[in-house]
Design an enzyme around this catalytic site. Sequence first.
Site, PDB file in Angstrom:
ATOM      1  N   LYS A   1      11.482  -6.266  -9.292  1.00 39.82           N
ATOM      2  CA  LYS A   1       9.768  -5.569  -9.354  1.00 39.82           C
ATOM      3  C   LYS A   1       9.558  -5.201 -11.031  1.00 39.82           C
ATOM      4  CE  LYS A   1       9.181  -4.346  -3.936  1.00 39.82           C
ATOM      5  NZ  LYS A   1       8.369  -3.351  -3.386  1.00 39.82           N
TER       6      LYS A   1
ATOM      7  N   GLY B   1      -0.538  -5.561  -7.371  1.00 39.58           N
ATOM      8  CA  GLY B   1      -1.185  -7.348  -6.737  1.00 39.58           C
ATOM      9  C   GLY B   1      -0.379  -8.275  -6.566  1.00 39.58           C
ATOM     10  N   GLY B   2       0.910  -7.764  -6.111  1.00 41.64           N
ATOM     11  CA  GLY B   2       1.613  -8.694  -5.974  1.00 41.64           C
ATOM     12  C   GLY B   2       2.537  -9.790  -6.955  1.00 41.64           C
TER      13      GLY B   2
ATOM     14  N   LEU C   1      13.514  -5.897   2.861  1.00 39.57           N
ATOM     15  CA  LEU C   1      13.410  -4.992   4.445  1.00 39.57           C
ATOM     16  C   LEU C   1      13.320  -6.389   5.104  1.00 39.57           C
ATOM     17  CD1 LEU C   1      12.532  -1.756   4.398  1.00 39.57           C
ATOM     18  CD2 LEU C   1      14.717  -2.945   4.081  1.00 39.57           C
TER      19      LEU C   1
ATOM     20  N   HIS D   1       3.012 -12.377  -1.931  1.00 39.13           N
ATOM     21  CA  HIS D   1       2.709 -10.960  -2.052  1.00 39.13           C
ATOM     22  C   HIS D   1       1.929 -10.727  -2.151  1.00 39.13           C
ATOM     23  CE1 HIS D   1       7.548 -10.682  -2.091  1.00 39.13           C
ATOM     24  NE2 HIS D   1       7.489 -11.647  -3.106  1.00 39.13           N
TER      25      HIS D   1
ATOM     26  N   GLU E   1       1.442   3.028   0.571  1.00 41.89           N
ATOM     27  CA  GLU E   1       1.968   1.739   1.003  1.00 41.89           C
ATOM     28  C   GLU E   1       3.536   1.882   1.169  1.00 41.89           C
ATOM     29  OE1 GLU E   1       0.997  -2.056  -1.049  1.00 41.89           O
ATOM     30  OE2 GLU E   1      -1.027  -1.040  -0.865  1.00 41.89           O
TER      31      GLU E   1
ATOM     32  N   ARG F   1      -6.796   4.115  -6.390  1.00 44.95           N
ATOM     33  CA  ARG F   1      -7.987   3.752  -5.824  1.00 44.95           C
ATOM     34  C   ARG F   1      -7.924   3.395  -5.202  1.00 44.95           C
ATOM     35  NH1 ARG F   1      -6.469  -0.763  -4.973  1.00 44.95           N
ATOM     36  NH2 ARG F   1      -4.201  -1.933  -5.946  1.00 44.95           N
TER      37      ARG F   1
ATOM     38  N   ARG G   1      -9.570 -12.006   3.717  1.00 45.17           N
ATOM     39  CA  ARG G   1     -10.473 -11.878   2.480  1.00 45.17           C
ATOM     40  C   ARG G   1     -10.890 -13.826   1.744  1.00 45.17           C
ATOM     41  NH1 ARG G   1      -6.770  -9.025  -1.839  1.00 45.17           N
ATOM     42  NH2 ARG G   1      -6.057  -7.002  -0.297  1.00 45.17           N
TER      43      ARG G   1
END
Length: 417
Positions: free
Chosen positions: A161, A167-168, A206, A238, A278, A294, A340
Amino acid sequence: MSVFGKLLIANRGEIALRIQRACRELGIRTVCVYSEADRDAKYVKLADEAVCIGPASSLESYLNPAAIIAAMEITDAEAVHPGYGFLSENADFAEQVERSGFVFVGPKSETIRVMGDKIAAKKALAKSGLGMVPSCDIKDPSDSRALAKVAAQIGFPLILKAAAGGGGRGMRVIHNEESLQSTCSVLALEAERAFGDGTLYAEKLLAGARHIEVQVLADRSGNAVHLGTRDCSVQRRHQKIIEEAPAAGVSAKMLNKVGADSVAACAALGYRGAGTMEFLYDGRSFYFIEMNTRVQVEHPVTEMITGCDIVALQIRIAAGEKLPFRQKDIAFSGHAIECRINAEDPDTHAPCPGMISTYHPSGGPGVRVDAHVYAGSEITHHYDSLLGKLIVHGDSRKQAIARMRIALSEFMIGGIK
């Protein structure tokens, strides 16, 4: 301090309209900034004042702090709401707003800065007792020996990462050491270009874990609450596609604990405003992965089960008001789901810009549509493909699913895929 007289909305699309509606209910005059491509947007037409801040390119408009602050100055706006995306988690922008004498609707700039760096965020929140996914910093993506040690420490599969990602974006799943060696330097370069920071870290993958988050609110006086959980496990690349509240199939004891732990973390940070903790949930434990400082795209499902207006509360907190309730006052009712609605080819998932020829949103009991488009709207290639969100509420998860199936079957959008 009273609620603001005038607020500037530094965003576009459905969230700009959502913020505008909250302001109108609070009696706040709104200023919408817009790019040349968004001149005919619904929220621009409905704003009390509208200021064009540049051409279609985001870098020259919605990502231009100087233009936004100049718009605040010429319109005498007192505060700015950044929505989500764009500059919403940009600590430098929040700091510039504060230094210019305006109010940023969100946390303090230093909080955004710490939470925006996922490595720093984990270190800051580990002290508050949150469980953490096993992870390891990558100091030099080209150091093969150090990468081998990372692999030995965490094990495969792992996920690579970008520390400043979101945002994936800035993520890669790695299954072996060869792939780790070849991907690291490439991802570091991509992260540097996309986020201005090429720092990476590795995290244990995971497999099969659910993505569950906790909505939190905290005021300037140190009061903090959580508004329950959301399950955002249905994702593509993601990126979230379907979200629901509350997270199903988790014991009340576990849900209460992760909520209380999230509130304690907010208190430890001195957090203010709305935020989201998260987590990954493997069926036994919750593991913290990041905090979003946010409003979330999926905030409506929480609003549907609590009756709280999260955007209005953000604004009230920024104006110095205390939370109007305590944890014991928050009641959860039923189940909510959000889908969405994206301008994308359903088979290839490629963006599908064009002109909307027909637009008939769904209706009926428990149905809500948060969208900024209409028949005649032009969907350009300059921004993301989100047209809006379809949200339903039911007394149970079963009823919410049934209502969502009906609502999706009724939703008609023509002219684009």
